[in-house]
Design a protein around this motif. Structure first.
Motif, PDB file in Angstrom:
ATOM      1  N   LEU A  61      11.892  -5.630  21.304  1.00  0.00           N
ATOM      2  CA  LEU A  61      13.196  -6.130  21.738  1.00  0.00           C
ATOM      3  C   LEU A  61      13.944  -5.083  22.564  1.00  0.00           C
ATOM      4  N   GLU A  62      13.977  -3.841  22.094  1.00  0.00           N
ATOM      5  CA  GLU A  62      14.716  -2.793  22.817  1.00  0.00           C
ATOM      6  C   GLU A  62      14.100  -2.508  24.182  1.00  0.00           C
ATOM      7  N   LYS A  63      12.781  -2.349  24.234  1.00  0.00           N
ATOM      8  CA  LYS A  63      12.128  -2.039  25.520  1.00  0.00           C
ATOM      9  C   LYS A  63      12.213  -3.224  26.477  1.00  0.00           C
ATOM     10  N   PRO A  81      10.405  -6.445  31.422  1.00  0.00           N
ATOM     11  CA  PRO A  81       8.997  -6.478  31.840  1.00  0.00           C
ATOM     12  C   PRO A  81       8.641  -7.785  32.534  1.00  0.00           C
ATOM     13  N   LEU A  82       7.552  -7.737  33.255  1.00  0.00           N
ATOM     14  CA  LEU A  82       7.016  -8.925  33.908  1.00  0.00           C
ATOM     15  C   LEU A  82       6.578  -9.943  32.851  1.00  0.00           C
ATOM     16  N   LEU A  83       6.038  -9.427  31.755  1.00  0.00           N
ATOM     17  CA  LEU A  83       5.392 -10.271  30.761  1.00  0.00           C
ATOM     18  C   LEU A  83       5.327  -9.530  29.434  1.00  0.00           C
ATOM     19  N   VAL A  84       5.437 -10.286  28.334  1.00  0.00           N
ATOM     20  CA  VAL A  84       5.201  -9.742  27.007  1.00  0.00           C
ATOM     21  C   VAL A  84       4.035 -10.523  26.402  1.00  0.00           C
ATOM     22  N   ILE A  85       3.040  -9.782  25.933  1.00  0.00           N
ATOM     23  CA  ILE A  85       1.862 -10.389  25.315  1.00  0.00           C
ATOM     24  C   ILE A  85       1.903 -10.076  23.823  1.00  0.00           C
ATOM     25  N   LEU A  86       1.700 -11.101  23.026  1.00  0.00           N
ATOM     26  CA  LEU A  86       1.814 -10.953  21.579  1.00  0.00           C
ATOM     27  C   LEU A  86       0.600 -11.551  20.891  1.00  0.00           C
ATOM     28  N   ASP A  87      -0.124 -10.710  20.162  1.00  0.00           N
ATOM     29  CA  ASP A  87      -1.214 -11.196  19.323  1.00  0.00           C
ATOM     30  C   ASP A  87      -0.549 -11.755  18.072  1.00  0.00           C
ATOM     31  N   LEU A  88      -0.628 -13.057  17.885  1.00  0.00           N
ATOM     32  CA  LEU A  88       0.038 -13.683  16.745  1.00  0.00           C
ATOM     33  C   LEU A  88      -0.569 -13.227  15.422  1.00  0.00           C
ATOM     34  N   VAL A  98       9.359 -12.214  15.988  1.00  0.00           N
ATOM     35  CA  VAL A  98       9.483 -11.539  17.289  1.00  0.00           C
ATOM     36  C   VAL A  98       9.856 -12.560  18.366  1.00  0.00           C
ATOM     37  N   ILE A  99       9.134 -13.679  18.400  1.00  0.00           N
ATOM     38  CA  ILE A  99       9.384 -14.703  19.421  1.00  0.00           C
ATOM     39  C   ILE A  99      10.797 -15.266  19.281  1.00  0.00           C
ATOM     40  N   THR A 100      11.182 -15.619  18.059  1.00  0.00           N
ATOM     41  CA  THR A 100      12.510 -16.194  17.813  1.00  0.00           C
ATOM     42  C   THR A 100      13.606 -15.243  18.272  1.00  0.00           C
ATOM     43  N   ASN A 101      13.520 -13.988  17.874  1.00  0.00           N
ATOM     44  CA  ASN A 101      14.552 -13.007  18.222  1.00  0.00           C
ATOM     45  C   ASN A 101      14.520 -12.647  19.700  1.00  0.00           C
ATOM     46  N   PHE A 102      13.337 -12.596  20.292  1.00  0.00           N
ATOM     47  CA  PHE A 102      13.179 -12.322  21.719  1.00  0.00           C
ATOM     48  C   PHE A 102      13.878 -13.406  22.533  1.00  0.00           C
ATOM     49  N   PHE A 153       1.690  -0.611  24.880  1.00  0.00           N
ATOM     50  CA  PHE A 153       1.437  -1.278  23.606  1.00  0.00           C
ATOM     51  C   PHE A 153       2.441  -0.793  22.577  1.00  0.00           C
ATOM     52  N   LEU A 154       3.069  -1.732  21.905  1.00  0.00           N
ATOM     53  CA  LEU A 154       4.130  -1.437  20.939  1.00  0.00           C
ATOM     54  C   LEU A 154       3.711  -1.880  19.547  1.00  0.00           C
ATOM     55  N   LYS A 155       4.375  -1.301  18.542  1.00  0.00           N
ATOM     56  CA  LYS A 155       3.969  -1.569  17.154  1.00  0.00           C
ATOM     57  C   LYS A 155       5.053  -2.193  16.292  1.00  0.00           C
ATOM     58  N   SER A 156       6.262  -2.405  16.833  1.00  0.00           N
ATOM     59  CA  SER A 156       7.321  -2.963  15.987  1.00  0.00           C
ATOM     60  C   SER A 156       8.169  -3.966  16.773  1.00  0.00           C
ATOM     61  N   GLU A 157       8.783  -4.873  16.025  1.00  0.00           N
ATOM     62  CA  GLU A 157       9.669  -5.858  16.641  1.00  0.00           C
ATOM     63  C   GLU A 157      10.838  -5.160  17.326  1.00  0.00           C
ATOM     64  N   LYS A 158      11.382  -4.121  16.679  1.00  0.00           N
ATOM     65  CA  LYS A 158      12.508  -3.374  17.246  1.00  0.00           C
ATOM     66  C   LYS A 158      12.125  -2.803  18.616  1.00  0.00           C
ATOM     67  N   ASP A 159      10.940  -2.196  18.712  1.00  0.00           N
ATOM     68  CA  ASP A 159      10.487  -1.630  19.991  1.00  0.00           C
ATOM     69  C   ASP A 159      10.347  -2.708  21.060  1.00  0.00           C
TER      70      ASP A 159
END
Length: 125
Positions: A41-43, A49-56, A66-70, A33-39
């Protein structure tokens, strides 16, 4: 390259943290579980990863940003990004889809379908 067994998630809601962690363990996956957009994108670039889950609705990030930059990062184009949002937030759901999220679900649908979503991503269906 072997398929990743890692999920990255940006989720503030403790109910969903527990639910995602539990479902990931049952599917043989690990979740960070991550807390920042930077984390995120970098991780994501480093670990693919297999998947990124984002609580909008996560307070720690601007989900659409986050989605746009990802999705703008070439190395991440094949990584699935799934968002979930309150069912009454149709405009935010649409913004996330327009930004490139692979799937955006209502919170209840995400919660109900999480085991199947993980199975689909691991190829064990």
């Amino acid at each position: 390259m072997p398929k990743s067994t890692k999920i990255l998630a940006v989720v503030d809601d403790l109910f969903f943290v527990v639910k995602i962690n539990d479902a990931a363990k049952r599917a043989g996956l690990t979740c960070e579980f991550l807390k920042s957009e930077k984390d995120v994108l970098e991780k994501s670039v480093a670990e693919q990863p297999l998947l990124v889950i984002l609580d909008l609705n996560a307070h720690s990030v601007n989900a659409v940003s986050v989605i746009t930059n990802f999705k703008a990062i070439e190395d991440l184009k094949r990584v699935s990004l799934i968002g979930f949002v309150s069912h009454v937030q149709g405009e935010l759901k649409q913004q996330a889809q327009d930004a490139g999220a692979n799937m955006v679900l209502a919170r209840s649908a995400f919660s109900t379908n999480l085991p199947q979503i993980l199975k689909r991503h691991t190829g064990s269906m």
